[in-house]
Design a protein around this motif. Structure first.
Motif, PDB file in Angstrom:
ATOM      1  N   LYS A 199     111.959  73.853  51.180  1.00  0.00           N
ATOM      2  CA  LYS A 199     112.569  73.075  50.098  1.00  0.00           C
ATOM      3  C   LYS A 199     113.617  73.875  49.333  1.00  0.00           C
ATOM      4  CE  LYS A 199     110.672  69.012  50.153  1.00  0.00           C
ATOM      5  NZ  LYS A 199     111.467  67.807  50.315  1.00  0.00           N
ATOM      6  N   THR A 200     113.398  75.171  49.183  1.00  0.00           N
ATOM      7  CA  THR A 200     114.347  75.997  48.446  1.00  0.00           C
ATOM      8  C   THR A 200     115.443  76.564  49.331  1.00  0.00           C
ATOM      9  OG1 THR A 200     112.932  77.942  48.706  1.00  0.00           O
ATOM     10  CG2 THR A 200     112.668  76.640  46.692  1.00  0.00           C
ATOM     11  N   GLY A 201     115.347  76.350  50.633  1.00  0.00           N
ATOM     12  CA  GLY A 201     116.364  76.851  51.552  1.00  0.00           C
ATOM     13  C   GLY A 201     116.283  78.348  51.769  1.00  0.00           C
ATOM     14  N   CYS A 202     115.120  78.913  51.643  1.00  0.00           N
ATOM     15  CA  CYS A 202     114.934  80.365  51.767  1.00  0.00           C
ATOM     16  C   CYS A 202     113.965  80.713  52.888  1.00  0.00           C
ATOM     17  CB  CYS A 202     114.412  80.936  50.453  1.00  0.00           C
ATOM     18  SG  CYS A 202     115.485  80.684  49.055  1.00  0.00           S
ATOM     19  N   MET A 203     114.115  80.079  54.033  1.00  0.00           N
ATOM     20  CA  MET A 203     113.184  80.345  55.138  1.00  0.00           C
ATOM     21  C   MET A 203     113.231  81.810  55.586  1.00  0.00           C
ATOM     22  SD  MET A 203     111.286  77.806  55.847  1.00  0.00           S
ATOM     23  CE  MET A 203     110.681  78.068  57.497  1.00  0.00           C
ATOM     24  N   SER A 204     114.374  82.464  55.399  1.00  0.00           N
ATOM     25  CA  SER A 204     114.465  83.868  55.812  1.00  0.00           C
ATOM     26  C   SER A 204     113.673  84.788  54.890  1.00  0.00           C
ATOM     27  CB  SER A 204     115.931  84.311  55.840  1.00  0.00           C
ATOM     28  OG  SER A 204     116.486  84.223  54.538  1.00  0.00           O
ATOM     29  N   ARG A 205     113.288  84.305  53.714  1.00  0.00           N
ATOM     30  CA  ARG A 205     112.548  85.122  52.746  1.00  0.00           C
ATOM     31  C   ARG A 205     111.102  84.655  52.593  1.00  0.00           C
ATOM     32  NH1 ARG A 205     116.354  87.933  49.181  1.00  0.00           N
ATOM     33  NH2 ARG A 205     118.421  87.373  49.897  1.00  0.00           N
ATOM     34  N   ILE A 206     110.529  84.131  53.634  1.00  0.00           N
ATOM     35  CA  ILE A 206     109.164  83.602  53.555  1.00  0.00           C
ATOM     36  C   ILE A 206     108.149  84.713  53.261  1.00  0.00           C
ATOM     37  CG2 ILE A 206     108.542  83.729  55.991  1.00  0.00           C
ATOM     38  CD1 ILE A 206     107.456  80.811  55.577  1.00  0.00           C
ATOM     39  N   LYS A 207     108.426  85.926  53.730  1.00  0.00           N
ATOM     40  CA  LYS A 207     107.529  87.058  53.430  1.00  0.00           C
ATOM     41  C   LYS A 207     107.515  87.361  51.932  1.00  0.00           C
ATOM     42  CE  LYS A 207     106.202  88.272  57.578  1.00  0.00           C
ATOM     43  NZ  LYS A 207     104.861  88.069  58.010  1.00  0.00           N
ATOM     44  N   VAL A 208     108.644  87.139  51.254  1.00  0.00           N
ATOM     45  CA  VAL A 208     108.701  87.357  49.809  1.00  0.00           C
ATOM     46  C   VAL A 208     107.818  86.339  49.102  1.00  0.00           C
ATOM     47  CG1 VAL A 208     110.231  87.362  47.790  1.00  0.00           C
ATOM     48  CG2 VAL A 208     111.008  88.359  49.936  1.00  0.00           C
ATOM     49  N   PHE A 209     107.865  85.079  49.541  1.00  0.00           N
ATOM     50  CA  PHE A 209     107.001  84.044  48.969  1.00  0.00           C
ATOM     51  C   PHE A 209     105.530  84.412  49.158  1.00  0.00           C
ATOM     52  CE2 PHE A 209     110.821  81.505  49.191  1.00  0.00           C
ATOM     53  CZ  PHE A 209     110.691  80.615  48.141  1.00  0.00           C
ATOM     54  N   GLU A 210     105.178  84.813  50.372  1.00  0.00           N
ATOM     55  CA  GLU A 210     103.790  85.168  50.650  1.00  0.00           C
ATOM     56  C   GLU A 210     103.339  86.355  49.808  1.00  0.00           C
ATOM     57  OE1 GLU A 210     103.984  85.814  54.843  1.00  0.00           O
ATOM     58  OE2 GLU A 210     103.693  83.690  55.319  1.00  0.00           O
ATOM     59  N   SER A 211     104.194  87.362  49.709  1.00  0.00           N
ATOM     60  CA  SER A 211     103.856  88.548  48.915  1.00  0.00           C
ATOM     61  C   SER A 211     103.723  88.202  47.436  1.00  0.00           C
ATOM     62  CB  SER A 211     104.921  89.625  49.101  1.00  0.00           C
ATOM     63  OG  SER A 211     104.978  90.034  50.445  1.00  0.00           O
ATOM     64  N   ALA A 212     104.604  87.332  46.934  1.00  0.00           N
ATOM     65  CA  ALA A 212     104.541  86.946  45.523  1.00  0.00           C
ATOM     66  C   ALA A 212     103.248  86.207  45.213  1.00  0.00           C
ATOM     67  CB  ALA A 212     105.746  86.088  45.164  1.00  0.00           C
TER      68      ALA A 212
END
Length: 144
Positions: A40-53
């Motif tokens: 939804k946010t257009g940040c599929m390349s940063r999915i590890k950041v989401f998981e870590s957060a």
């Protein structure tokens, strides 16, 4: 003997906490909150950041809940931190609830059964606003 009881209690508490937190994070990953947010946010390349957060937020929240401490700060700063904390928690739980509803296909089934063709977004937003108003009434008015 008292030291052995303390050690057993500590090990039991840590093991129980690890099992519960693993179950919560498994549930979050099973319903797809993180990939959906990234999409939804257009940040599929940063999915590890989401998981870590999410993981670090869980650890931080559990640590704050476990240990008592106080910080000397002005009341305005405390109020701002409380607002930020509440907003973050509300967004997280809202995303979690909507992901669960989406995974279970509750909304499309509701729309088909009630034969709603237009205004589904308004209904979803109304449900979310109703939950927000209900929570605010409970925590600010009723539970004081």
């Amino acid at each position: 003997m008292e030291a052995l009881k303390t050690v057993v209690a500590v090990v039991y508490g840590l093991a129980s906490g690890a099992v519960i937190s693993a179950a919560v994070f498994a549930f979050i990953s099973a319903i797809g909150v993180v990939p959906r947010l990234a999409q939804k946010t257009g940040c599929m390349s940063r999915i590890k950041v989401f998981e870590s957060a999410i993981m670090l937020g869980g650890i931080f929240g559990a640590t704050l809940n476990l240990f008592e401490f106080s910080i000397s700060a002005p009341a305005a700063l405390g109020a701002l931190m409380l607002i930020a904390w509440g907003l973050s928690a509300g967004i997280f739980y809202g995303c979690l609830a909507m992901s669960l509803a989406e995974v279970l296909d509750v909304i499309p089934i509701l729309a088909r059964r009630t034969r709603i063709k237009y205004g589904l977004r308004v209904i979803v937003i109304s449900i979310a606003c109703g939950k927000t108003v209900g929570a605010l009434l409970y925590f600010l008015v009723i539970n004081t």
